[in-house]
Design a protein around this motif. Structure first.
Motif, mmCIF file in Angstrom:
data_model
loop_
_atom_site.group_PDB
_atom_site.id
_atom_site.type_symbol
_atom_site.label_atom_id
_atom_site.label_comp_id
_atom_site.label_asym_id
_atom_site.label_seq_id
_atom_site.Cartn_x
_atom_site.Cartn_y
_atom_site.Cartn_z
ATOM 1 N N UNK A 115 -8.612 -17.698 -10.785
ATOM 2 C CA UNK A 115 -8.544 -17.362 -9.364
ATOM 3 C C UNK A 115 -7.124 -17.574 -8.886
ATOM 4 N N UNK A 116 -6.454 -16.477 -8.553
ATOM 5 C CA UNK A 116 -5.049 -16.531 -8.182
ATOM 6 C C UNK A 116 -4.825 -15.650 -6.965
ATOM 7 N N UNK A 117 -4.177 -16.203 -5.956
ATOM 8 C CA UNK A 117 -3.949 -15.474 -4.707
ATOM 9 C C UNK A 117 -2.454 -15.528 -4.392
ATOM 10 N N UNK A 118 -1.844 -14.368 -4.144
ATOM 11 C CA UNK A 118 -0.411 -14.324 -3.883
ATOM 12 C C UNK A 118 -0.108 -13.443 -2.675
ATOM 13 N N UNK A 119 1.047 -13.663 -2.086
ATOM 14 C CA UNK A 119 1.626 -12.758 -1.098
ATOM 15 C C UNK A 119 2.890 -12.219 -1.754
ATOM 16 N N UNK A 124 3.123 -13.124 -9.363
ATOM 17 C CA UNK A 124 2.462 -13.644 -10.570
ATOM 18 C C UNK A 124 3.011 -12.992 -11.835
ATOM 19 N N UNK A 125 4.307 -12.672 -11.812
ATOM 20 C CA UNK A 125 4.962 -12.023 -12.941
ATOM 21 C C UNK A 125 4.763 -12.835 -14.215
ATOM 22 N N UNK A 126 4.308 -12.180 -15.280
ATOM 23 C CA UNK A 126 4.121 -12.796 -16.599
ATOM 24 C C UNK A 126 3.191 -14.007 -16.563
ATOM 25 N N UNK A 127 2.171 -13.950 -15.758
ATOM 26 C CA UNK A 127 1.163 -15.015 -15.713
ATOM 27 C C UNK A 127 0.503 -15.132 -17.095
ATOM 28 N N UNK A 128 0.540 -16.326 -17.719
ATOM 29 C CA UNK A 128 -0.023 -16.470 -19.062
ATOM 30 C C UNK A 128 -1.541 -16.353 -19.118
#
Length: 258
Positions: A115-119, A124-128
Motif C-alpha cells: 500500500x503506497x500513496x504518493x503525490x 515511487x521511482x524504482x520501488x523495490x
C-alpha cells in the motif's frame, strides 16, 4: 593526512583538511587514499576543498593510492597534482553504479499487499516492491550518464595530456593494477609516500599525520561493541545503522577482491 578508507564524507574530512593546509613550513600535502568509492557529491566537495586550499596556500598536493583508489576514491585522487600507487594497488572504476533488489514476487507468495500513496507520479521511482518499469530505468540511466560525464570531466581536467589510454576503455568503469593504471596515464608513478617525499624533499623531511576524529562506534563489520541487551532505543538504532553501513562497505570492497 591519514588514510582515507571507507565512505568519504565532507563532514568528517573538512576539519582535518583545513588543519593539514595550516601546518607551519608546509612543503606539500599528501593524501593517503584507500577507498572503493562512495557518494559522487561527497567526492566532489572534498576534491574541491583540497584544490581551493592548494591554490590559496600555493602548495602541491600528492596522492598515494594504497589497496584501492576506485570510483569515488579515484575521483578524490584527481584532486592531487600527482598520483602514485603500488604495483598491486587497484585503481580506476571511472563509472557510476546503482544496485537494488526486487521483492514483488516474494510479497505475492507471502500474501503481503503493498500500500503506497504518493503525490507526484515519479515519487515511487524504482520501488523495490513493484515490477520494474522501463521509464524508471531510462530515467535512472540518464541520471547516471550525467554523473559519469562529471566524473570524466574531473579526470580529464586533472590528468590532461597524461592520459594515454583509449577513452572508451579508460572511462568504461574497469579498474587496473598500479602498473596498468600508469600505462594508461591514470597515475604518475609507482611509489609510496615515504619514498616519494624523501626523494623530493630530502631524507630529513618530516611527515605530520593529520587524522579526522573517530566517531563513537567503529564502522567495520564484526567490531560492533557491547550487547543489544539493555541498550536504549537510540543507541540500538545507531548500532543497527552502523551494521548496515558496514555491510554496504564490505560489498564495495568485495568488488575489488578485498
Amino acid at each position: 593526512m591519514r588514510s582515507l578508507r571507507g565512505g568519504l564524507s565532507m563532514a568528517s574530512l573538512a576539519e582535518p583538511i583545513e588543519r593539514a593546509f595550516k601546518l607551519p613550513r608546509l612543503a606539500a600535502v599528501a593524501l593517503q587514499i584507500n577507498s572503493p568509492g562512495g557518494s559522487p557529491v561527497q567526492s566532489t566537495l572534498i576534491a574541491k576543498r583540497i584544490r581551493d586550499l592548494a591554490k590559496e596556500k600555493q602548495v602541491p598536493v600528492l596522492a598515494f593510492c594504497e589497496d584501492v583508489a576506485a570510483s569515488g576514491g579515484y575521483w578524490l585522487a584527481c584532486a592531487a597534482d600527482e598520483i602514485f600507487a603500488q604495483e598491486t594497488s587497484v585503481v580506476g572504476s571511472i563509472g557510476v553504479i546503482s544496485s537494488g533488489f526486487g521483492f514483488q514476487e516474494a510479497m505475492a507468495k507471502l500474501g503481503v499487499e503493498r500500500r503506497l500513496y504518493t503525490a507526484g507520479d515519479k515519487k515511487s521511482l524504482l520501488d523495490p516492491f513493484k515490477p520494474v518499469e522501463t521509464a524508471d530505468v531510462e530515467r535512472l540511466k540518464h541520471l547516471q550518464e550525467e554523473i559519469h560525464e562529471a566524473f570524466k570531466t574531473q579526470v580529464r581536467t586533472s590528468r590532461g595530456e597524461r592520459l594515454s589510454g583509449d577513452a572508451k576503455e579508460v572511462f568504461s568503469g574497469a579498474f587496473w593494477s598500479g602498473r596498468g593504471a600508469r600505462e594508461l596515464g591514470l597515475i604518475d608513478g609507482i611509489a609510496d609516500l615515504r619514498e616519494e617525499t624523501r626523494r623530493r624533499f630530502g631524507a630529513n623531511c618530516k611527515l605530520k599525520l593529520v587524522a579526522p576524529s573517530r566517531g563513537p562506534f567503529p564502522r567495520r563489520l564484526g567490531v560492533i561493541p557491547g550487547s543489544w541487551n539493555g541498550l536504549s532505543e537510540d543507541i540500538a538504532l545507531s548500532l543497527g545503522e552502523n551494521f548496515l553501513s558496514a555491510l554496504e562497505e564490505r560489498a564495495l570492497w568485495g568488488r575489488y577482491g578485498l
